[in-house]
Motif scaffolding. Structure first.
Motif, PDB file in Angstrom:
ATOM      1  N   GLU B  94     -17.538  73.190 -11.674  1.00 54.11           N
ATOM      2  CA  GLU B  94     -18.905  72.725 -11.494  1.00 54.11           C
ATOM      3  C   GLU B  94     -18.930  71.417 -10.693  1.00 54.11           C
ATOM      4  O   GLU B  94     -19.771  71.229  -9.816  1.00 54.11           O
ATOM      5  CB  GLU B  94     -19.555  72.552 -12.864  1.00 54.11           C
ATOM      6  CG  GLU B  94     -21.062  72.528 -12.789  1.00 54.11           C
ATOM      7  CD  GLU B  94     -21.700  72.363 -14.151  1.00 54.11           C
ATOM      8  OE1 GLU B  94     -20.997  72.274 -15.165  1.00 54.11           O
ATOM      9  OE2 GLU B  94     -22.929  72.308 -14.193  1.00 54.11           O
ATOM     10  N   VAL B  95     -17.999  70.538 -10.996  1.00 52.20           N
ATOM     11  CA  VAL B  95     -17.924  69.264 -10.272  1.00 52.20           C
ATOM     12  C   VAL B  95     -17.517  69.497  -8.813  1.00 52.20           C
ATOM     13  O   VAL B  95     -18.008  68.821  -7.901  1.00 52.20           O
ATOM     14  CB  VAL B  95     -16.926  68.297 -10.966  1.00 52.20           C
ATOM     15  CG1 VAL B  95     -16.605  67.107 -10.074  1.00 52.20           C
ATOM     16  CG2 VAL B  95     -17.496  67.815 -12.296  1.00 52.20           C
ATOM     17  N   GLY B  97     -18.105  71.770  -6.448  1.00 51.92           N
ATOM     18  CA  GLY B  97     -19.144  72.044  -5.455  1.00 51.92           C
ATOM     19  C   GLY B  97     -19.990  70.811  -5.173  1.00 51.92           C
ATOM     20  O   GLY B  97     -20.332  70.517  -4.029  1.00 51.92           O
ATOM     21  N   ARG B  98     -20.313  70.094  -6.235  1.00 54.38           N
ATOM     22  CA  ARG B  98     -21.187  68.929  -6.096  1.00 54.38           C
ATOM     23  C   ARG B  98     -20.480  67.807  -5.325  1.00 54.38           C
ATOM     24  O   ARG B  98     -21.055  67.198  -4.417  1.00 54.38           O
ATOM     25  CB  ARG B  98     -21.591  68.443  -7.489  1.00 54.38           C
ATOM     26  CG  ARG B  98     -22.627  67.377  -7.457  1.00 54.38           C
ATOM     27  CD  ARG B  98     -23.709  67.597  -8.491  1.00 54.38           C
ATOM     28  NE  ARG B  98     -24.846  66.763  -8.132  1.00 54.38           N
ATOM     29  CZ  ARG B  98     -26.066  66.911  -8.612  1.00 54.38           C
ATOM     30  NH1 ARG B  98     -26.327  67.876  -9.457  1.00 54.38           N
ATOM     31  NH2 ARG B  98     -27.038  66.121  -8.234  1.00 54.38           N
ATOM     32  N   ALA B 100     -17.952  68.186  -3.285  1.00 55.55           N
ATOM     33  CA  ALA B 100     -17.738  68.637  -1.904  1.00 55.55           C
ATOM     34  C   ALA B 100     -18.997  68.397  -1.080  1.00 55.55           C
ATOM     35  O   ALA B 100     -18.949  67.897   0.048  1.00 55.55           O
ATOM     36  CB  ALA B 100     -17.359  70.114  -1.877  1.00 55.55           C
ATOM     37  N   GLN B 101     -20.156  68.727  -1.658  1.00 55.89           N
ATOM     38  CA  GLN B 101     -21.401  68.540  -0.923  1.00 55.89           C
ATOM     39  C   GLN B 101     -21.600  67.062  -0.589  1.00 55.89           C
ATOM     40  O   GLN B 101     -21.975  66.714   0.522  1.00 55.89           O
ATOM     41  CB  GLN B 101     -22.575  69.078  -1.744  1.00 55.89           C
ATOM     42  CG  GLN B 101     -23.889  69.107  -0.980  1.00 55.89           C
ATOM     43  CD  GLN B 101     -23.840  70.041   0.223  1.00 55.89           C
ATOM     44  OE1 GLN B 101     -23.230  71.109   0.185  1.00 55.89           O
ATOM     45  NE2 GLN B 101     -24.454  69.626   1.334  1.00 55.89           N
ATOM     46  N   SER B 102     -21.318  66.191  -1.553  1.00 55.10           N
ATOM     47  CA  SER B 102     -21.586  64.770  -1.310  1.00 55.10           C
ATOM     48  C   SER B 102     -20.582  64.172  -0.333  1.00 55.10           C
ATOM     49  O   SER B 102     -20.868  63.178   0.313  1.00 55.10           O
ATOM     50  CB  SER B 102     -21.622  63.994  -2.628  1.00 55.10           C
ATOM     51  OG  SER B 102     -20.318  63.860  -3.136  1.00 55.10           O
ATOM     52  N   GLN B 104     -19.375  65.949   2.192  1.00 56.66           N
ATOM     53  CA  GLN B 104     -19.416  66.825   3.370  1.00 56.66           C
ATOM     54  C   GLN B 104     -18.061  67.513   3.540  1.00 56.66           C
ATOM     55  O   GLN B 104     -17.514  67.610   4.642  1.00 56.66           O
ATOM     56  CB  GLN B 104     -19.780  66.040   4.637  1.00 56.66           C
ATOM     57  CG  GLN B 104     -21.167  65.415   4.592  1.00 56.66           C
ATOM     58  CD  GLN B 104     -22.262  66.480   4.455  1.00 56.66           C
ATOM     59  OE1 GLN B 104     -22.285  67.452   5.202  1.00 56.66           O
ATOM     60  NE2 GLN B 104     -23.139  66.323   3.480  1.00 56.66           N
ATOM     61  N   ALA B 105     -17.520  67.964   2.412  1.00 58.33           N
ATOM     62  CA  ALA B 105     -16.180  68.553   2.421  1.00 58.33           C
ATOM     63  C   ALA B 105     -16.244  70.060   2.263  1.00 58.33           C
ATOM     64  O   ALA B 105     -17.136  70.584   1.598  1.00 58.33           O
ATOM     65  CB  ALA B 105     -15.364  67.965   1.269  1.00 58.33           C
ATOM     66  N   GLY B 106     -15.279  70.737   2.840  1.00 63.51           N
ATOM     67  CA  GLY B 106     -15.064  72.139   2.518  1.00 63.51           C
ATOM     68  C   GLY B 106     -14.435  72.199   1.142  1.00 63.51           C
ATOM     69  O   GLY B 106     -13.782  71.248   0.702  1.00 63.51           O
ATOM     70  N   CYS B 107     -14.644  73.310   0.454  1.00 63.78           N
ATOM     71  CA  CYS B 107     -14.186  73.389  -0.933  1.00 63.78           C
ATOM     72  C   CYS B 107     -13.646  74.780  -1.234  1.00 63.78           C
ATOM     73  O   CYS B 107     -14.219  75.780  -0.817  1.00 63.78           O
ATOM     74  CB  CYS B 107     -15.368  73.080  -1.856  1.00 63.78           C
ATOM     75  SG  CYS B 107     -15.055  73.300  -3.607  1.00 63.78           S
ATOM     76  N   LEU B 108     -12.533  74.843  -1.937  1.00 59.46           N
ATOM     77  CA  LEU B 108     -12.021  76.111  -2.442  1.00 59.46           C
ATOM     78  C   LEU B 108     -11.790  75.948  -3.937  1.00 59.46           C
ATOM     79  O   LEU B 108     -11.243  74.936  -4.378  1.00 59.46           O
ATOM     80  CB  LEU B 108     -10.703  76.476  -1.749  1.00 59.46           C
ATOM     81  CG  LEU B 108     -10.837  76.888  -0.277  1.00 59.46           C
ATOM     82  CD1 LEU B 108      -9.468  76.973   0.391  1.00 59.46           C
ATOM     83  CD2 LEU B 108     -11.558  78.237  -0.156  1.00 59.46           C
ATOM     84  N   THR B 140     -12.326  70.829   7.239  1.00 65.04           N
ATOM     85  CA  THR B 140     -12.936  69.494   7.310  1.00 65.04           C
ATOM     86  C   THR B 140     -11.918  68.431   6.898  1.00 65.04           C
ATOM     87  O   THR B 140     -10.938  68.718   6.210  1.00 65.04           O
ATOM     88  CB  THR B 140     -14.143  69.414   6.349  1.00 65.04           C
ATOM     89  OG1 THR B 140     -13.748  69.990   5.093  1.00 65.04           O
ATOM     90  CG2 THR B 140     -15.320  70.189   6.882  1.00 65.04           C
TER      91      THR B 140
END
Ligand SMILES: Cc1cc2nc3c(=O)[nH]c(=O)nc-3n(C[C@H](O)[C@H](O)[C@H](O)COP(=O)(O)OP(=O)(O)OC[C@H]3O[C@@H](n4cnc5c(N)ncnc54)[C@H](O)[C@@H]3O)c2cc1C
Lengths: 250, 308
Positions: B94-95, B97-98, B100-102, B104-108, B140
């Protein structure tokens, strides 16, 4: 108040076959993610309790208008869809950007519901990304949602514990499949649902430029399986075979 | 700004992330740091292995994902980290995605393993509900990678240091009550033999027979998801699959389970799979070493007898 449920159009995984370790998508129809359907069902319950409107939001390719009928048949009042040819198999960050932009176009949104993970990728990022973009609190893995005036009391299901939390509206919530049993609308209901209001916009109209790729996929193959496939006729035959292999009776 | 930062709310997973982080640090030539939030014991444990930053802040509740993500973002900025490794348990995902968004990162998320190739972290994760394994890399500069629990060994003690760090957050979630889930301390991932049952088991009373078979074999009882989450006959600790446990027993006897990918992803690494199902066309049959087309009502008592 408006309640939004965000749903993802995915290929019907039961119909995806594997050939030479490659997934084959030809002729595979689209459907909505299973846990997304639980989110929708949770939305229907909240909508009735709050006398609110339930709006399904989704982004996808042109098949989406058809796919979303199932959500309209299962209790959503309206659909707000971001549709474009290029929106096929979109990455989590793009989905989140589009869904957040769509939600911003809707007035008075109190609750935004998601499934805890999509049916295909299950990466569980989009709800959190949307919450961050919209600067909203989020409560993930809800198995119970209870209204309490201007706030919600949500029971979250974590691995080892359950957590009862209170959050003010507006908020983002993700649900686990245990929260309810999602209704399955009849085919006639799905056909009729086509008449419910639908707003279709393009990413361009939302003034969203699809950004550069954040994640690239180098390969996506079914793992190699090499199984013996021996048919046994009786329990005795099975036990004998497993004993011979040294797997049991050691 | 380049460096690796690890965080998990759970100490065992944080120690696994140290191992994963050390691999990345060595291959990419980057510094490795860790952060612990409101967990002094964890900070001490991590401090025996890496440079750890300890945050103590009453405004941060771990249930408040926005607050945790914000604390991690501030930490990453203060310690100049661009690659954040988290644990892919529920809180960690849950953390992820949040954060990553803040950033501006790609996330897996749900990453099972990775290799490092020409400076990129190539991550393997299950895709298409578990039908395939995707190898993906983040392009990124900032990267958030959530790694499955138990994908790496816990790092042994070595050298490290402990520092304090302050962050500011705005709390928005109030925790009213925390209830531990009904205690079932079984570890099906550690079992060498698993006897797994699904919705083909018609009566809850027959579970006793399944338990007797597992006991006779020296194994553990496991199940498909609906048996735990819908029927609540067994604890969620015993679920095999995408949202349950990934098991590698030497023997898995899979009974009355249809074999949808979300299940099979948790058992496909078993050395030997036996499938018992009354439908010869069930998907599980295609991935079995031994196939038995039969009714559980008959098979359960026969197995008990054959094994006793
Ligand atoms: C995002 C997501 C994550 C999921 N994660 C998981 C997960 O981690 N684990 C998991 O298990 N599922 C998971 N699922 C659910 C999964 O898709 C299936 O629904 C589930 O595995 C089906 O369980 P089952 O095989 O027990 O039941 P069914 O599919 O109903 O199969 C029952 C089987 O029993 C056989 N049978 C019936 N009667 C008898 C009898 N008398 N004797 C012998 N055989 C009989 C039938 O032929 C059938 O094959 C997930 C789903 C989603 C969408």
């Amino acid at each position: 108040m408006n309640i939004v449920v965000a749903m993802k159009q995915i290929p019907d995984l039961q119909q995806v076959r594997i050939r030479n370790r490659q997934p084959v998508f030809e002729d595979v129809p689209y459907t909505l993610g299973n846990i997304d359907k639980n989110a929708l069902e949770a939305g229907v319950a909240l909508k009735e309790a709050l006398d609110a409107k339930l709006i399904v939001v989704s982004a996808g390719n042109e098949e989406l208008e058809d796919t979303i009928k199932e959500a309209l048949a299962a209790g959503a009042d309206e659909a707000y869809l971001v549709i474009d040819d290029s929106l096929d198999n979109i990455a989590s960050d793009t989905s989140a950007t589009l869904i957040a932009a769509a939600i911003k176009k809707i007035d008075d949104v109190g609750i935004i519901l998601f499934g805890e993970g999509s049916g295909d990728n299950y990466s569980g990022q989009v709800a959190s990304r949307v919450a961050e973009i919209l600067e909203l609190p989020e409560v993930g893995y809800a198995k119970e949602i209870e209204l309490n005036g201007q706030s919600l009391r949500v029971t979250r299901s974590l691995e080892e514990s359950e957590e009862l939390v209170e959050v003010e509206l507006p908020t983002v919530i993700t649900v686990v499949s245990e929260i309810n049993e999602a209704r399955i609308p009849a085919v006639t209901q799905i056909l009729k649902a086509g008449k419910k209001p639908k707003e279709v916009v393009s990413p361009h109209e939302l003034e969203i430029a699809i950004g550069s790729v954040q994640v690239t996929t180098l390969s996506n193959l079914a793992p190699e399986t090499d199984r013996k496939q021996i048919v046994v006729k009786s329990v005795d035959e099975l036990v004998k075979a497993l004993t011979t292999e040294g797997l049991i009776g050691r | 700004m380049a460096g690796i930062l690890i965080y998990s709310d759970k100490t065992p997973y944080a120690l696994e992330l140290v191992t994963a982080g050390q691999i990345v640090a060595k291959d990419l030539g980057l510094p490795l740091q860790a952060v612990s939030i409101n967990d002094a014991d964890q900070a001490v444990e991590l401090g025996k292995r890496v440079e750890v930053y300890k945050i103590a802040n009453d405004d941060i509740n771990l249930a408040d994902t926005a607050a945790v993500a914000s604390a991690l973002k501030q930490t990453a900025e203060q310690v100049s980290a661009n690659i954040i490794l988290l644990s892919s348990n529920r809180r960690g995902k849950e953390v992820a995605g949040r954060l990553a968004q803040s950033l501006q990162a790609g996330c897996l998320s749900d990453v099972n393993s990775f290799t490092i190739n020409s400076g990129k972290i190539e991550c393997s994760r299950n895709a298409l509900g578990g039908a395939t394994v995707a190898v993906q890399q983040i392009e990124t500069a900032n990267q958030v990678i959530a790694i499955m629990p138990k994908a790496f060994e816990k790092a042994p003690e070595g050298s490290g240091s402990l520092h304090e760090l302050t962050v500011e957050v705005r709390p928005r979630i109030k925790v009213l009550e925390v209830k531990p889930k009904a205690g079932d301390s079984v570890d099906i991932e550690a079992a060498d033999i698993l006897v797994a049952v699904g919705q083909g088991l018609e009566n809850q009373g027959d579970l006793a027979k399944v338990e007797a078979i597992a006991k006779a074999l020296g194994g553990e009882v496991a199940c498909s998801k609906p048996i735990a989450t819908d029927k609540k006959w067994l604890s969620e600790e015993r679920i095999i699959g995408l949202s349950g446990k990934k098991c590698k027993p030497s023997l898995a006897i899979v009974m009355g389970i249809s074999g949808q990918v979300q299940f099979t992803v948790g058992i496909r690494d078993a050395k030997t799979i036996v499938a018992v199902n009354n439908d010869e066309n069930a998907d599980i049959m295609r991935m079995a070493d031994y196939i038995m087309v039969a009714d559980l009502e008959d098979v359960l008592p026969e197995l008990i007898q054959a094994l006793s």
